[in-house]
Scaffold this motif. Sequence first.
Motif, PDB file in Angstrom:
ATOM      1  N   HIS A 105       6.920  59.971 -20.838  1.00 40.75           N
ATOM      2  CA  HIS A 105       6.102  61.174 -20.651  1.00 40.75           C
ATOM      3  C   HIS A 105       6.935  62.406 -20.979  1.00 40.75           C
ATOM      4  N   GLU A 106       6.312  63.391 -21.627  1.00 39.57           N
ATOM      5  CA  GLU A 106       7.039  64.576 -22.097  1.00 39.57           C
ATOM      6  C   GLU A 106       7.653  65.400 -20.969  1.00 39.57           C
ATOM      7  N   ALA A 107       7.158  65.263 -19.735  1.00 41.11           N
ATOM      8  CA  ALA A 107       7.685  66.055 -18.626  1.00 41.11           C
ATOM      9  C   ALA A 107       8.938  65.443 -18.009  1.00 41.11           C
ATOM     10  N   ILE A 108       9.164  64.147 -18.217  1.00 42.00           N
ATOM     11  CA  ILE A 108      10.268  63.452 -17.561  1.00 42.00           C
ATOM     12  C   ILE A 108      11.643  64.050 -17.887  1.00 42.00           C
ATOM     13  N   PRO A 109      11.941  64.423 -19.151  1.00 38.22           N
ATOM     14  CA  PRO A 109      13.260  65.004 -19.428  1.00 38.22           C
ATOM     15  C   PRO A 109      13.581  66.235 -18.580  1.00 38.22           C
ATOM     16  N   HIS A 110      12.593  67.037 -18.272  1.00 40.13           N
ATOM     17  CA  HIS A 110      12.821  68.226 -17.449  1.00 40.13           C
ATOM     18  C   HIS A 110      13.230  67.844 -16.028  1.00 40.13           C
ATOM     19  N   LEU A 111      12.611  66.790 -15.496  1.00 42.04           N
ATOM     20  CA  LEU A 111      12.984  66.298 -14.174  1.00 42.04           C
ATOM     21  C   LEU A 111      14.413  65.760 -14.180  1.00 42.04           C
ATOM     22  N   LEU A 112      14.761  64.985 -15.199  1.00 46.31           N
ATOM     23  CA  LEU A 112      16.104  64.415 -15.266  1.00 46.31           C
ATOM     24  C   LEU A 112      17.163  65.504 -15.434  1.00 46.31           C
ATOM     25  N   TRP A 113      16.846  66.499 -16.238  1.00 43.76           N
ATOM     26  CA  TRP A 113      17.788  67.608 -16.428  1.00 43.76           C
ATOM     27  C   TRP A 113      18.027  68.327 -15.103  1.00 43.76           C
ATOM     28  N   GLU A 114      16.988  68.502 -14.322  1.00 43.33           N
ATOM     29  CA  GLU A 114      17.149  69.152 -13.015  1.00 43.33           C
ATOM     30  C   GLU A 114      18.038  68.310 -12.103  1.00 43.33           C
ATOM     31  N   LYS A 115      17.842  66.988 -12.111  1.00 47.56           N
ATOM     32  CA  LYS A 115      18.685  66.115 -11.296  1.00 47.56           C
ATOM     33  C   LYS A 115      20.147  66.216 -11.719  1.00 47.56           C
ATOM     34  N   CYS A 179      33.194  51.108 -20.101  1.00 46.92           N
ATOM     35  CA  CYS A 179      33.396  51.503 -21.500  1.00 46.92           C
ATOM     36  C   CYS A 179      33.815  52.961 -21.642  1.00 46.92           C
ATOM     37  N   VAL A 180      33.469  53.791 -20.661  1.00 46.66           N
ATOM     38  CA  VAL A 180      33.817  55.214 -20.744  1.00 46.66           C
ATOM     39  C   VAL A 180      35.058  55.547 -19.917  1.00 46.66           C
ATOM     40  N   ARG A 181      35.703  54.529 -19.396  1.00 45.75           N
ATOM     41  CA  ARG A 181      36.889  54.771 -18.573  1.00 45.75           C
ATOM     42  C   ARG A 181      37.942  55.542 -19.367  1.00 45.75           C
ATOM     43  N   ASP A 182      38.377  56.653 -18.784  1.00 51.88           N
ATOM     44  CA  ASP A 182      39.433  57.518 -19.338  1.00 51.88           C
ATOM     45  C   ASP A 182      39.033  58.231 -20.634  1.00 51.88           C
ATOM     46  N   LYS A 183      37.782  58.092 -21.081  1.00 48.98           N
ATOM     47  CA  LYS A 183      37.345  58.774 -22.297  1.00 48.98           C
ATOM     48  C   LYS A 183      36.744  60.145 -21.998  1.00 48.98           C
ATOM     49  N   TYR A 184      36.294  60.324 -20.761  1.00 48.66           N
ATOM     50  CA  TYR A 184      35.672  61.585 -20.354  1.00 48.66           C
ATOM     51  C   TYR A 184      36.239  61.996 -19.003  1.00 48.66           C
ATOM     52  N   ALA A 185      36.263  63.306 -18.768  1.00 52.35           N
ATOM     53  CA  ALA A 185      36.737  63.791 -17.479  1.00 52.35           C
ATOM     54  C   ALA A 185      35.699  63.548 -16.391  1.00 52.35           C
ATOM     55  N   GLN A 186      34.442  63.536 -16.789  1.00 55.43           N
ATOM     56  CA  GLN A 186      33.362  63.438 -15.812  1.00 55.43           C
ATOM     57  C   GLN A 186      32.288  62.458 -16.303  1.00 55.43           C
ATOM     58  N   VAL A 187      31.827  61.585 -15.395  1.00 56.47           N
ATOM     59  CA  VAL A 187      30.717  60.685 -15.679  1.00 56.47           C
ATOM     60  C   VAL A 187      29.585  61.019 -14.707  1.00 56.47           C
ATOM     61  N   ILE A 188      28.422  61.322 -15.265  1.00 57.87           N
ATOM     62  CA  ILE A 188      27.263  61.669 -14.451  1.00 57.87           C
ATOM     63  C   ILE A 188      26.287  60.499 -14.507  1.00 57.87           C
ATOM     64  N   VAL A 189      26.060  59.874 -13.369  1.00 56.56           N
ATOM     65  CA  VAL A 189      25.206  58.692 -13.289  1.00 56.56           C
ATOM     66  C   VAL A 189      23.827  59.121 -12.776  1.00 56.56           C
ATOM     67  N   VAL A 190      22.814  58.876 -13.594  1.00 52.41           N
ATOM     68  CA  VAL A 190      21.450  59.283 -13.251  1.00 52.41           C
ATOM     69  C   VAL A 190      20.611  58.024 -13.031  1.00 52.41           C
ATOM     70  N   PRO A 191      20.301  57.679 -11.786  1.00 53.14           N
ATOM     71  CA  PRO A 191      19.486  56.487 -11.543  1.00 53.14           C
ATOM     72  C   PRO A 191      18.031  56.737 -11.904  1.00 53.14           C
ATOM     73  N   TYR A 192      17.508  55.961 -12.851  1.00 49.90           N
ATOM     74  CA  TYR A 192      16.105  56.102 -13.229  1.00 49.90           C
ATOM     75  C   TYR A 192      15.288  55.195 -12.316  1.00 49.90           C
ATOM     76  N   LEU A 193      15.269  55.578 -11.051  1.00 49.50           N
ATOM     77  CA  LEU A 193      14.602  54.829  -9.995  1.00 49.50           C
ATOM     78  C   LEU A 193      13.768  55.814  -9.183  1.00 49.50           C
ATOM     79  N   LEU A 194      12.644  55.341  -8.688  1.00 48.72           N
ATOM     80  CA  LEU A 194      11.762  56.246  -7.956  1.00 48.72           C
ATOM     81  C   LEU A 194      12.322  56.628  -6.587  1.00 48.72           C
TER      82      LEU A 194
END
Length: 250
Positions: A105-115, A179-194
């Motif tokens: 749904h086109e609105a979902i990216p806005h919700l994820l960005w807010e999270k 796979c991203v270990r030591d490649k980035y300073a920060q890892v942001i985990v976004v659970p796509y769960l209700l």
Amino acid sequence: MKALLFICHGTRLRKGRIEAEEFVRLCMASVDVPIKEICFLELSEPSIAQGFDTCIQKGATSISVVPVFLLSANHIKIDIPKELRHLQTKYPETEVIYGRAFGVHEAIPHLLWEKITNSAISINGNSQVLLVGRGSTDGDVKRDLEKIASNVQSHFGIPSIQACFLTGSSPSFEEALWCVRDKYAQVIVVPYLLFSGLLINGMKLTINRYLQQSQQEVVLCDTLGYHPILKEVLLTRIKETLHTNDYAFS
């Protein structure tokens, strides 16, 4: 008489069940249908059969079924339709109309960005976002979550985002994290769960194990929860189901 039957996934955790019920009841208040019931696919009660029977007992002659699921996997395509066909055999004079999951749904990216922005201080080239779905052996789930991740990236210019899964699809959340270990300073985990449940608890354990061997900052965002955008998406699916026969069982 018209009825709305909402089917949630279900969880062994009482908190998750209550969150699901409260969210659906919030949406129910915006819909003028005489009979409205909530049920669960598994792990919680009432079951689909119990919810359906309650609608019949209250006088329903047409039941619009709304799956409160983020993506269309085997539960949506196989398990729920199988149960509804069985119930329609039991009540052959009752019209049953089956709606759609939330989907892409086109609105979902806005919700994820807010999270993401609510949980992370800043996002830059040293940040990796992992969008973590439940997962399924159904290839449509992988395709749809990757599409959602791509939409978030294109809408908001996130440097790097990857879809991964807790089960059934690859890469797994644990694989993507390592796979991203030591490649980035920060890892942001976004659970796509209700809502809350055993899956989010398992994610926390995975992150804790990972942090024992990594110096990266790992930020775990909240589940999607009671968000106005999510409410609008569900209301869209409700209206579709009430005003179409495209998904009617015969």
